[in-house]
Design a protein around this motif. Structure first.
Motif: not given
Length: 479
Positions: A338-344
């Motif tokens: 989840w963090v990687a998918q939303h880090a932008d």
């Protein structure tokens, strides 16, 4: 592109770093331990001393989300695990012939492996991944905060090499994370902590099957139980398996289980373990104990909103659970994904940056929806388990209809693939119990099974208290 600092290089930290790096983010991963696994699997597993990570030497059965997340985010890591000896076992393989397939059956897979196999594969992948700097032997000493915001904002970390600025800091430091203490020192409102002490102790020992003999005892359940203790067998990689005994942390015989001879004698009293011991495996370890565990939920958002921004937790830093249900690795990888998918959303690029509280709040809402229900299930399971384990002798089981039906679920699943499938969906964190086991189809199957077994009575297949104590008596004086 987002600059991310990750505190802690365990499974959650490594996986999150890898998932971020493969999306083009710049990651600095801080890990205080200098050890680098990967030269010798056996030496890494038994020789890597990690007193702060007692679960590392305990048995694991990696649940469906581990396989699913890795195949989506890092298929090379999953392939490496299989090359190193990890094995897949679909829950429906219990039946001599696989039942007719239904959608989702392909996800009901346990990855049978020791934790070190996953850690080694992740270490190698992180080392090869551009954009990730892995700083072994360098602990984070504190956080760096921005000046001015009403809600404190983390903008970096401090370590022996100085200040490292970051758009996002990820706390992957585990159940003993110092982060909440640093927040308190900085004057932040207190993190919201929901803590439940568990009174359960674990003892395990590792074995290796003989190459010239059978590699499995056949259709044998994974565990057996007494009124005051439980035993489980964990098939693993490369012909290894572990036996785990679980009992109350106050049980007066617990100290005796540290003696390998006593452990083996007690373990053989449980039918599930006896079937594996009949294969004459070679013991490869001492007895490893683990106790003093909590179920602890930590949130960085209270009723007034985020207590801090620029910082999120994953893994045990958010939801640390007693390992009875095996949730830890699965939930850590889900959180890292989840963090990687939303880090932008937390990039400092003016064209994409947003109010930092938006990301913090979104992460919290996701955690409440996806992670918290499983935390609550673990808390309830441990309450029930501790209440049972503290009974030093088996009491007569009340023959109430609800209790009989609940016990029948487990027994029926061994005969009925529909019920087995439903129980597996719960075990693998795919569906909550009410959705998986509360369907009309499952309930009717269990009711039919009870009709066919009118004499069924809930009970235990493990040793009586008298048998248990006779097995532990040689080492009663142990601490």
């Amino acid at each position: 592109m987002t600059r991310v600092a990750i505190i802690g290089g365990g499974i959650g930290g490594l996986a999150t770093a890898l998932f971020l790096g493969r999306r083009g983010h710049v990651v600095t991963l801080f890990e205080r331990d200098r050890y680098r696994p990967g030269t010798d699997l056996e030496e890494d597993f038994f020789g890597w001393r990690r007193p702060a990570v007692p679960q590392a030497i305990q048995p694991h059965g990696l649940l469906a989300p581990v396989r699913d997340v890795l195949r989506a985010e890092a298929p090379d890591v999953y392939a490496a695990m299989l090359r190193m000896g990890a094995r897949e076992r679909n829950e429906l393989d219990w039946f001599p012939e696989r039942p007719p397939a239904r959608p989702g059956d392909e996800d009901l897979v346990t990855v049978q492996t020791r934790r070190i196999v996953l850690e080694t594969a992740l270490h190698h992948a992180v080392e090869r991944q551009p954009g990730i700097e892995l700083r072994r032997g360098e602990a984070v000493d504190n956080l760096v905060f921005a000046d001015g915001p009403e809600v404190p904002q983390v903008i970096g970390v401090r370590s022996a090499s100085g200040v490292g600025m970051a758009d996002l800091v990820v706390d992957a430091a585990g159940r003993r994370s110092p982060v909440t203490g640093w927040l308190a020192e900085a004057g932040c409102r207190a993190a919201v902590v929901d803590n439940h002490r568990t009174g359960i102790a674990y003892f395990c020992r590792w074995y290796r099957l003989r190459a010239e003999g059978p590699q499995h005892p056949g259709r044998v359940p994974a565990g057996s139980a007494s009124a005051f203790a439980a035993a489980g067998v964990f098939p693993s990689d490369n012909g290894t398996f572990a036996v785990a005994l679980t009992l109350s942390g106050t049980d007066p015989t617990r100290g005796a289980l540290g003696d390998p001879e006593v452990f083996d004698a007690v373990a053989r009293r449980f039918p599930a373990v006896a079937a594996w011991m009949a294969l004459h495996p070679q013991a490869t370890s001492d007895v490893y104990a683990m106790a003093g565990l909590d179920n602890r939920w930590t949130a960085l958002v209270d009723q007034d909103g985020p207590v801090v921004t620029g910082l999120v937790g994953i893994g045990d830093a958010v939801t640390h659970t007693n390992p009875t249900l095996g949730q830890g690795v699965a939930l850590a990888l889900r959180a890292g994904q989840w963090v990687a998918q939303h880090a932008d959303a937390v990039s400092t690029d003016p064209s994409v940056s947003t109010d930092p509280s938006v990301f913090t709040t979104a992460h919290h809402r996701w955690a409440l929806r996806v992670l918290r229900p499983w935390f609550d299930i673990q808390v309830e399971a441990d309450r029930a388990g501790e209440a049972r384990f503290t009974a030093l002798a088996a009491a007569p089981v009340a023959s109430t209809a609800p209790l009989r039906e609940k016990a029948a679920l487990a027994a029926c699943a061994l005969d009925d693939p529909v019920v087995m499938r439903a129980r597996a969906q719960v075990r693998h964190l795919l569906l909550p119990e009410d959705q998986a086991l509360g369907t009309a189809e499952v309930r009717s199957r269990v009711a039919r099974w009870l009709e066919q077994h009118p004499d069924f009575t809930p009970g235990f297949d493990g040793p009586s208290r008298e048998d248990w104590e006779s097995s532990t008596r040689p080492a009663e004086s142990a601490v």
